[in-house]
Design an enzyme around this catalytic site. Structure first.
Site, mmCIF file in Angstrom:
data_model
loop_
_atom_site.group_PDB
_atom_site.id
_atom_site.type_symbol
_atom_site.label_atom_id
_atom_site.label_comp_id
_atom_site.label_asym_id
_atom_site.label_seq_id
_atom_site.Cartn_x
_atom_site.Cartn_y
_atom_site.Cartn_z
ATOM 1 N N ASP A 18 14.344 -18.836 -21.517
ATOM 2 C CA ASP A 18 14.557 -19.554 -22.776
ATOM 3 C C ASP A 18 13.210 -19.670 -23.484
ATOM 4 O OD1 ASP A 18 15.861 -20.947 -24.741
ATOM 5 O OD2 ASP A 18 15.919 -22.844 -23.659
ATOM 6 N N LYS A 125 23.522 -15.093 -32.012
ATOM 7 C CA LYS A 125 23.620 -16.505 -31.642
ATOM 8 C C LYS A 125 24.050 -17.317 -32.857
ATOM 9 C CE LYS A 125 20.818 -19.539 -28.698
ATOM 10 N NZ LYS A 125 19.435 -19.743 -28.211
ATOM 11 N N PHE A 171 24.743 -27.272 -23.777
ATOM 12 C CA PHE A 171 23.420 -27.899 -23.708
ATOM 13 C C PHE A 171 23.446 -29.083 -22.748
ATOM 14 C CE2 PHE A 171 20.745 -26.587 -27.590
ATOM 15 C CZ PHE A 171 21.184 -25.280 -27.510
#
Length: 312
Positions: A18, A125, A171
């Site tokens: 990430d 995304k 998340f």
């Protein structure tokens, strides 16, 4: 002695970096890499990139052209270092515009092609709004893979599965943040972590109904959350936590195990059902809106940086 935790994790979960930090990707050798406006901003601020960014800014036709050119240049560089997917985000400004999202997604895929990176390597995304999910549904039918991000609720996950998206990014850490703010005295350690529980529920629902959508936990606050989700399809992890896992030895138990599909999927949610269920979830509603605002704030900073380089 047991291997380090990162090595063990890679045996049961696809590890994704990430970050937009090229050096970190070289060090940890993830399968995939994800970026977002905040990470692209961090990469763009590196002194070594300023000359090239100035060239991009001066040759761009407009703001959006410059932004996408920067994202694809960094993404293309990352693609040479990982064997799998690179996620590149459509502007947060378009989170509630299906047609504009489609147009920008096509533009990103075309830009990658000019860099020699095929569509099979890219995940477009998109924020998991109703409009974003509708755009993803159409992109998937065209053979363009999508990653639905800023996902905080089971409702969003269900709609993404209905749409046949390639991958979702629930998340974990931001769910924990919200719950800690509401209940500062509560014990949210280990399996009590609400972000961990959310991903487990989604994972079990997907596997139990035979959905092909990949579950990729994201936004971790500590290594305990990662260990609690060992066995998830994918986990996207920031460099600091990758380093912690690589430096820690000891046994790592697989916590998520895929099961054979047991029942047929439920009926797809329609727009009214999706919006009502999301509205009923205060945490998801607030964190989705906040996430879009934060990504947009960093995008504006990148726009300002490119503007300065263009003039300078």
């Amino acid at each position: 002695m047991a291997d380090d935790l990162l090595t063990q994790l890679k045996e049961m979960t696809t590890v994704v970096a990430d970050t937009g930090d090229i050096d970190a990707i070289r060090r940890f050798q993830p399968t995939d890499a994800t970026t977002n406006p905040s990470l692209i901003l961090q990469a763009a601020q590196q002194e070594a990139r300023r000359h090239r960014l100035a060239e991009i800014a001066r040759s761009a036709t407009d703001r959006d052209d410059a932004l996408d050119a920067v994202a694809v240049e960094i993404g293309s560089e990352i693609s040479s270092l990982v064997p799998g997917y690179v996620s590149t985000e459509v502007s947060a400004r378009l989170s509630f515009d299906t047609d504009a999202t489609l147009s920008r997604a096509h533009s990103l895929i075309e830009r990658y092609a000019r860099h020699g990176v095929g569509p099979e390597r890219i995940l477009i995304k998109v924020a998991a709004t109703w409009e974003g999910i509708r755009a993803a549904h159409r992109l998937e039918r065209e053979g363009i893979h999508t990653n639905l991000t800023l996902l905080f609720s089971f409702t969003q996950a269900q709609a993404c599965a209905d749409a046949g998206v390639t991958l979702i990014s629930p998340f974990v850490g931001r769910i924990l943040d919200w719950n800690r703010a509401q209940q500062p005295e509560a014990d949210f350690s280990g399996d009590n972590d609400p972000g961990v529980r959310s991903v487990k529920r989604i994972y079990e629902h997907y596997k139990g109904h035979g959905y092909q959508t990949i579950v990729m936990g994201a936004s971790f606050r500590n290594s305990g959350e990662i260990k609690a989700l060992a066995g998830c399809d994918r986990l996207t992890i920031a460099p600091a936590l990758l380093a912690e896992l690589a430096e820690t030895r000891g046994p790592l138990e697989r916590r998520l195990i895929p099961q054979d599909a047991e029942t047929r999927p439920p009926e797809p949610l329609d727009e009214a059902e999706f919006r009502w269920a999301l509205n009923e979830d205060a945490m998801a509603t607030e964190k989705l809106a906040e996430g879009i605002r934060k990504f947009m704030a960093d995008q504006r900073k990148l726009e300002s940086l490119l503007g300065e380089l263009r003039r300078g």
